[in-house]
Design a protein around this motif. Structure first.
Motif, PDB file in Angstrom:
ATOM      1  N   GLY A 156       0.829  -1.190   0.000  1.00  0.00           N
ATOM      2  CA  GLY A 156       0.000   0.000   0.000  1.00  0.00           C
ATOM      3  C   GLY A 156       0.865   1.241   0.000  1.00  0.00           C
ATOM      4  N   VAL A 157       0.240   2.390   0.009  1.00  0.00           N
ATOM      5  CA  VAL A 157       0.976   3.647   0.027  1.00  0.00           C
ATOM      6  C   VAL A 157       1.473   3.884   1.445  1.00  0.00           C
ATOM      7  CG1 VAL A 157       0.838   6.117  -0.386  1.00  0.00           C
ATOM      8  CG2 VAL A 157      -0.439   4.558  -1.842  1.00  0.00           C
TER       9      VAL A 157
ATOM     10  N   LEU B 284       9.991  -6.607  15.299  1.00  0.00           N
ATOM     11  CA  LEU B 284       8.704  -5.929  15.279  1.00  0.00           C
ATOM     12  C   LEU B 284       8.490  -5.366  13.875  1.00  0.00           C
ATOM     13  CD1 LEU B 284       6.390  -4.885  17.167  1.00  0.00           C
ATOM     14  CD2 LEU B 284       7.770  -2.838  17.482  1.00  0.00           C
ATOM     15  N   TYR B 285       7.472  -5.865  13.175  1.00  0.00           N
ATOM     16  CA  TYR B 285       7.164  -5.411  11.818  1.00  0.00           C
ATOM     17  C   TYR B 285       6.018  -4.411  11.886  1.00  0.00           C
ATOM     18  CZ  TYR B 285       9.988  -9.400  10.446  1.00  0.00           C
ATOM     19  OH  TYR B 285      11.022 -10.285  10.297  1.00  0.00           O
ATOM     20  N   VAL B 286       6.180  -3.305  11.185  1.00  0.00           N
ATOM     21  CA  VAL B 286       5.234  -2.190  11.269  1.00  0.00           C
ATOM     22  C   VAL B 286       4.915  -1.689   9.865  1.00  0.00           C
ATOM     23  CG1 VAL B 286       5.008   0.219  12.046  1.00  0.00           C
ATOM     24  CG2 VAL B 286       6.027  -1.488  13.563  1.00  0.00           C
ATOM     25  N   PHE B 287       3.642  -1.335   9.639  1.00  0.00           N
ATOM     26  CA  PHE B 287       3.249  -0.638   8.410  1.00  0.00           C
ATOM     27  C   PHE B 287       2.878   0.789   8.787  1.00  0.00           C
ATOM     28  CE2 PHE B 287      -0.160   0.815   5.504  1.00  0.00           C
ATOM     29  CZ  PHE B 287       0.630   0.959   4.370  1.00  0.00           C
ATOM     30  N   ALA B 288       3.501   1.750   8.108  1.00  0.00           N
ATOM     31  CA  ALA B 288       3.234   3.171   8.350  1.00  0.00           C
ATOM     32  C   ALA B 288       2.601   3.759   7.088  1.00  0.00           C
ATOM     33  CB  ALA B 288       4.527   3.903   8.686  1.00  0.00           C
ATOM     34  N   PRO B 289       1.271   3.898   7.060  1.00  0.00           N
ATOM     35  CA  PRO B 289       0.623   4.474   5.884  1.00  0.00           C
ATOM     36  C   PRO B 289       0.959   5.950   5.747  1.00  0.00           C
ATOM     37  CG  PRO B 289      -0.978   4.162   7.629  1.00  0.00           C
ATOM     38  CD  PRO B 289       0.317   3.586   8.118  1.00  0.00           C
ATOM     39  N   ALA B 290       1.014   6.427   4.530  1.00  0.00           N
ATOM     40  CA  ALA B 290       1.283   7.849   4.303  1.00  0.00           C
ATOM     41  C   ALA B 290       0.206   8.676   4.998  1.00  0.00           C
ATOM     42  CB  ALA B 290       1.312   8.148   2.809  1.00  0.00           C
ATOM     43  N   GLY B 291       0.630   9.538   5.910  1.00  0.00           N
ATOM     44  CA  GLY B 291      -0.306  10.416   6.612  1.00  0.00           C
ATOM     45  C   GLY B 291      -1.119   9.739   7.700  1.00  0.00           C
ATOM     46  N   GLY B 292      -0.816   8.477   8.041  1.00  0.00           N
ATOM     47  CA  GLY B 292      -1.589   7.776   9.058  1.00  0.00           C
ATOM     48  C   GLY B 292      -0.710   7.272  10.189  1.00  0.00           C
ATOM     49  N   LEU B 293      -1.332   6.610  11.136  1.00  0.00           N
ATOM     50  CA  LEU B 293      -0.607   6.055  12.282  1.00  0.00           C
ATOM     51  C   LEU B 293       0.043   4.726  11.914  1.00  0.00           C
ATOM     52  CD1 LEU B 293      -3.067   6.642  15.265  1.00  0.00           C
ATOM     53  CD2 LEU B 293      -0.917   7.821  14.814  1.00  0.00           C
ATOM     54  N   ALA B 294       1.299   4.582  12.276  1.00  0.00           N
ATOM     55  CA  ALA B 294       2.007   3.325  12.061  1.00  0.00           C
ATOM     56  C   ALA B 294       1.474   2.280  13.029  1.00  0.00           C
ATOM     57  CB  ALA B 294       3.506   3.536  12.260  1.00  0.00           C
ATOM     58  N   GLN B 295       1.250   1.046  12.523  1.00  0.00           N
ATOM     59  CA  GLN B 295       0.707  -0.016  13.352  1.00  0.00           C
ATOM     60  C   GLN B 295       1.514  -1.294  13.209  1.00  0.00           C
ATOM     61  OE1 GLN B 295      -3.438  -0.336  12.165  1.00  0.00           O
ATOM     62  NE2 GLN B 295      -4.020   0.894  13.948  1.00  0.00           N
ATOM     63  N   VAL B 296       1.546  -2.068  14.294  1.00  0.00           N
ATOM     64  CA  VAL B 296       2.233  -3.349  14.314  1.00  0.00           C
ATOM     65  C   VAL B 296       1.470  -4.336  13.434  1.00  0.00           C
ATOM     66  CG1 VAL B 296       2.930  -5.286  15.782  1.00  0.00           C
ATOM     67  CG2 VAL B 296       3.121  -2.930  16.632  1.00  0.00           C
ATOM     68  N   THR B 297       2.197  -5.016  12.535  1.00  0.00           N
ATOM     69  CA  THR B 297       1.584  -6.013  11.655  1.00  0.00           C
ATOM     70  C   THR B 297       2.040  -7.434  11.965  1.00  0.00           C
ATOM     71  OG1 THR B 297       3.307  -5.683   9.990  1.00  0.00           O
ATOM     72  CG2 THR B 297       1.279  -4.377   9.761  1.00  0.00           C
ATOM     73  N   SER B 298       3.217  -7.573  12.579  1.00  0.00           N
ATOM     74  CA  SER B 298       3.750  -8.896  12.898  1.00  0.00           C
ATOM     75  C   SER B 298       4.843  -8.752  13.948  1.00  0.00           C
ATOM     76  CB  SER B 298       4.318  -9.534  11.622  1.00  0.00           C
ATOM     77  OG  SER B 298       4.767 -10.833  11.858  1.00  0.00           O
ATOM     78  N   VAL B 299       5.001  -9.783  14.759  1.00  0.00           N
ATOM     79  CA  VAL B 299       6.009  -9.788  15.825  1.00  0.00           C
ATOM     80  C   VAL B 299       6.586 -11.193  15.892  1.00  0.00           C
ATOM     81  CG1 VAL B 299       6.426  -9.390  18.278  1.00  0.00           C
ATOM     82  CG2 VAL B 299       4.543  -8.225  17.157  1.00  0.00           C
ATOM     83  N   CYS B 300       7.901 -11.307  16.107  1.00  0.00           N
ATOM     84  CA  CYS B 300       8.446 -12.647  16.327  1.00  0.00           C
ATOM     85  C   CYS B 300       9.627 -12.610  17.281  1.00  0.00           C
ATOM     86  CB  CYS B 300       8.812 -13.331  15.024  1.00  0.00           C
ATOM     87  SG  CYS B 300      10.080 -12.546  14.068  1.00  0.00           S
ATOM     88  N   TYR B 301       9.744 -13.702  18.035  1.00  0.00           N
ATOM     89  CA  TYR B 301      10.896 -13.896  18.908  1.00  0.00           C
ATOM     90  C   TYR B 301      12.017 -14.483  18.066  1.00  0.00           C
ATOM     91  CZ  TYR B 301       7.883 -13.441  23.077  1.00  0.00           C
ATOM     92  OH  TYR B 301       7.034 -13.006  24.058  1.00  0.00           O
ATOM     93  N   THR B 302      13.251 -14.062  18.327  1.00  0.00           N
ATOM     94  CA  THR B 302      14.381 -14.533  17.536  1.00  0.00           C
ATOM     95  C   THR B 302      15.306 -15.479  18.282  1.00  0.00           C
ATOM     96  OG1 THR B 302      15.642 -12.550  18.120  1.00  0.00           O
ATOM     97  CG2 THR B 302      14.368 -12.477  16.072  1.00  0.00           C
ATOM     98  N   ASP B 303      15.156 -15.602  19.595  1.00  0.00           N
ATOM     99  CA  ASP B 303      15.980 -16.543  20.356  1.00  0.00           C
ATOM    100  C   ASP B 303      15.283 -16.898  21.657  1.00  0.00           C
ATOM    101  OD1 ASP B 303      16.655 -14.549  22.373  1.00  0.00           O
ATOM    102  OD2 ASP B 303      18.170 -13.783  21.009  1.00  0.00           O
ATOM    103  N   ASP B 304      15.930 -17.746  22.446  1.00  0.00           N
ATOM    104  CA  ASP B 304      15.310 -18.227  23.680  1.00  0.00           C
ATOM    105  C   ASP B 304      15.444 -17.257  24.849  1.00  0.00           C
ATOM    106  OD1 ASP B 304      17.989 -18.496  24.238  1.00  0.00           O
ATOM    107  OD2 ASP B 304      17.900 -20.634  24.707  1.00  0.00           O
ATOM    108  N   GLY B 305      15.819 -16.027  24.570  1.00  0.00           N
ATOM    109  CA  GLY B 305      15.969 -15.025  25.625  1.00  0.00           C
ATOM    110  C   GLY B 305      14.654 -14.483  26.157  1.00  0.00           C
TER     111      GLY B 305
END
Length: 181
Positions: free
Chosen positions: A88-89, A102-123
């Protein structure tokens, strides 16, 4: 006196016996729509509270959260990668924290929102205590029967979110939370 019954047909093809019947029909329709609205709102509320989130640094990290407020809570020790979005734009952003992406989509002129999250290790571990390296049985013991399970994934879906435990040789190798596409 005799009563006469007047039947009229409107431009839309509806037939009306009299004004009283029209009022009753409208009231019944309004009551039905109100009940439907209340039912859908109550369903949405109960589903949203059951929707999974990941847990990091004492903060629930959920799909759809406003990114700037979440970043303020998580701290500034991230590495940021950004690119124009192909969906999208706007801009796709990846914030890499120790043990978390932490994956985020920031639309032009809008609020950025979390779209996906993942753990990368056993910490880190989920609120239910599941971390990378644990067994598939430990996931099921903590979360219950999954909606979908294969040799390589265990998935739990609630609301518009899916919690995915990736497996290799019966052990968790990845934990991700995504919005349904």
């Amino acid at each position: 006196g005799s009563r006469s019954l007047r039947v009229t047909v409107s431009k839309r093809g509806y037939m009306s016996m009299n004004k009283h019947a029209d009022r009753v029909r409208r009231a019944a329709l309004l009551l039905f729509l109100l009940c439907l609205l209340c039912f859908s709102v109550s369903c949405r509320r109960s589903t949203d509270t059951d929707a999974p989130c990941l847990y990091y640094r004492g903060v629930d990290v959920c799909i759809g959260m406003e990114a700037d407020a979440l970043l303020a809570q998580l701290g500034e020790d991230y590495v940021l990668s950004a690119a124009p979005s192909c969906a999208g734009v706007g801009e796709d952003r990846l914030y890499e924290y120790p043990s978390l992406r932490l994956y985020v989509f920031a639309p032009a002129g809008g609020l950025a929102q979390v779209t996906s999250v993942c753990y990368t290790d056993d910490g880190v571990a989920t609120r239910q205590g599941v971390a990378i390296g644990q067994t598939a049985q430990q996931v099921i013991d903590a979360y219950g029967k999954p909606q979908r399970q294969t040799d390589t994934q265990i998935c739990y879906t609630a609301s518009d979110r899916t919690l995915v435990f990736t497996l290799r040789d019966g052990r968790v190798t990845g934990i991700a939370l995504t919005g349904q596409q």
